[in-house]
Design an enzyme around this catalytic site. Structure first.
Site, PDB file in Angstrom:
ATOM      1  N   SER A 157     -65.686 -14.996  -5.571  1.00 14.52           N
ATOM      2  CA  SER A 157     -66.355 -14.778  -6.851  1.00 14.52           C
ATOM      3  C   SER A 157     -66.883 -16.098  -7.415  1.00 14.52           C
ATOM      4  O   SER A 157     -67.979 -16.150  -7.979  1.00 14.52           O
ATOM      5  CB  SER A 157     -65.408 -14.118  -7.851  1.00 14.52           C
ATOM      6  OG  SER A 157     -64.167 -14.771  -7.840  1.00 14.52           O
ATOM      7  N   TYR A 158     -66.121 -17.167  -7.217  1.00 14.29           N
ATOM      8  CA  TYR A 158     -66.536 -18.481  -7.728  1.00 14.29           C
ATOM      9  C   TYR A 158     -67.824 -18.933  -7.036  1.00 14.29           C
ATOM     10  O   TYR A 158     -68.765 -19.387  -7.678  1.00 14.29           O
ATOM     11  CB  TYR A 158     -65.398 -19.475  -7.492  1.00 14.29           C
ATOM     12  CG  TYR A 158     -65.643 -20.867  -8.007  1.00 14.29           C
ATOM     13  CD1 TYR A 158     -65.725 -21.113  -9.369  1.00 14.29           C
ATOM     14  CD2 TYR A 158     -65.775 -21.939  -7.135  1.00 14.29           C
ATOM     15  CE1 TYR A 158     -65.940 -22.396  -9.842  1.00 14.29           C
ATOM     16  CE2 TYR A 158     -65.988 -23.227  -7.601  1.00 14.29           C
ATOM     17  CZ  TYR A 158     -66.062 -23.451  -8.957  1.00 14.29           C
ATOM     18  OH  TYR A 158     -66.270 -24.728  -9.428  1.00 14.29           O
ATOM     19  N   SER A 159     -67.848 -18.807  -5.708  1.00 11.60           N
ATOM     20  CA  SER A 159     -69.055 -19.208  -4.970  1.00 11.60           C
ATOM     21  C   SER A 159     -70.256 -18.393  -5.425  1.00 11.60           C
ATOM     22  O   SER A 159     -71.372 -18.920  -5.530  1.00 11.60           O
ATOM     23  CB  SER A 159     -68.857 -19.026  -3.460  1.00 11.60           C
ATOM     24  OG  SER A 159     -67.874 -19.898  -3.002  1.00 11.60           O
TER      25      SER A 159
END
Ligand SMILES: NC(=O)c1ccc[n+]([C@@H]2O[C@H](COP(=O)([O-])OP(=O)(O)OC[C@H]3O[C@@H](n4cnc5c(N)ncnc54)[C@H](O)[C@@H]3O)[C@@H](O)[C@H]2O)c1
Length: 254
Positions: A157-159
């Site tokens: 999700s961060y990427s």
């Protein structure tokens, strides 16, 4: 290296701590008037106090970077108080889920998109018109080395959020390249941030896997990130726009 920034103005969203505080200080030492925007008033005011103690000029505005009206007010303050806007950094971001994408909650995904990506969208959207009124400027956003081509299995999700930052950076850079506006982003990897430190306090081996993939085998320091911000703001980077500059100890070298 002379930066030739004397008398210019800057807005640092997320200037209350970490690389935002250091970047604010570095700019002020070059004679730049700095508006420090942060959700944390105490930390933001502390940045201002540090700058003033060192002989620089700065002021604070409370900003929640996910609120458009807060960003508008911060840009307006910079123009009203310091006569324009030449440099802006959009640094706010977080990683709430160190897991693979199948276990990320919808709530965390939405929060992260807001904090990491929507904040940069509002930043760019309102900083560019102010910079056009000021005769040009340079924006630097906080991405992640993982927003280039490195994607970690436990940072799905961060990427995704940080790829969004890269896309916003590139599209704005192309749209305004011939109008005196440059937009770039910086991509640290395993930066010893306040957030990462919290995880390390709970588990000293938390970052072992991440560090194992960094050829330098060490954490990236705030000063290494902030000095890259300074270069990208400056006229020395005058032909650089739409780029992700990784500060990652060689992680993206292969
Ligand atoms: N640690 C890493 O390895 C790493 C790697 C790549 C990218 N990043 C990115 O670096 C950034 C964090 O950088 P840092 O460590 O220099 O900063 P930090 O996390 O220490 O501080 C950032 C500042 O942002 C403020 N802030 C948080 N939420 C806010 C909001 N909604 N509105 C306004 N201000 C807010 C905080 O109060 C703080 O002062 C994030 O975007 C993160 O995704 C970190």
């Amino acid at each position: 290296m002379e930066y030739n920034m004397q008398g210019k103005s800057a807005l640092i969203i997320g200037g209350g701590g970490g690389s935002g505080r250091l970047t604010s200080l570095m700019l002020s030492q070059e004679g730049v008037n700095v508006v420090v925007g942060d959700i944390n008033e105490e930390d933001g005011q502390e940045t201002v106090a540090i700058i003033k103690e060192a002989g620089g000029e700065a002021c604070f505005i409370r900003v929640n970077a996910v609120n458009e009206e807060d960003i508008i007010a911060a840009v307006k303050l910079c123009e009203d108080k310091y006569g324009g806007l030449h440099y802006a950094a959009n640094i706010v971001g977080t990683n709430l889920d160190w897991s693979d994408i199948t276990t990320v909650s919808a709530e965390n995904f939405d929060k992260m998109m807001q904090i990491c990506t929507r904040s940069v969208f509002f930043g760019i959207k309102h900083q560019i018109p102010a910079m056009l009124r000021s005769g040009g400027g340079s924006i630097v956003n906080m991405a992640c080395a993982g927003a280039g081509r490195i994607v970690k299995p436990f940072q799905g999700s961060y990427s995704t959020c940080k790829f969004g930052v890269l896309a916003l950076t590139k599209t704005a850079a192309l749209a305004f390249a011939d109008k005196g506006i440059r937009v770039n982003c910086v991509g640290p990897q395993v930066m010893l941030s306040t957030n990462l430190q919290k995880y390390l306090d709970k588990d000293p081996h938390f970052a072992d896997n991440m560090l194992a993939e960094v050829p330098m085998n060490r954490f990236i320091e705030y000063r290494e990130v902030s000095s890259t911000y300074m270069f990208l703001f400056s006229e020395w980077a005058g032909a650089i726009t739409g780029m992700l500059v990784n500060v990652d100890g060689g992680d993206s070298a292969d």
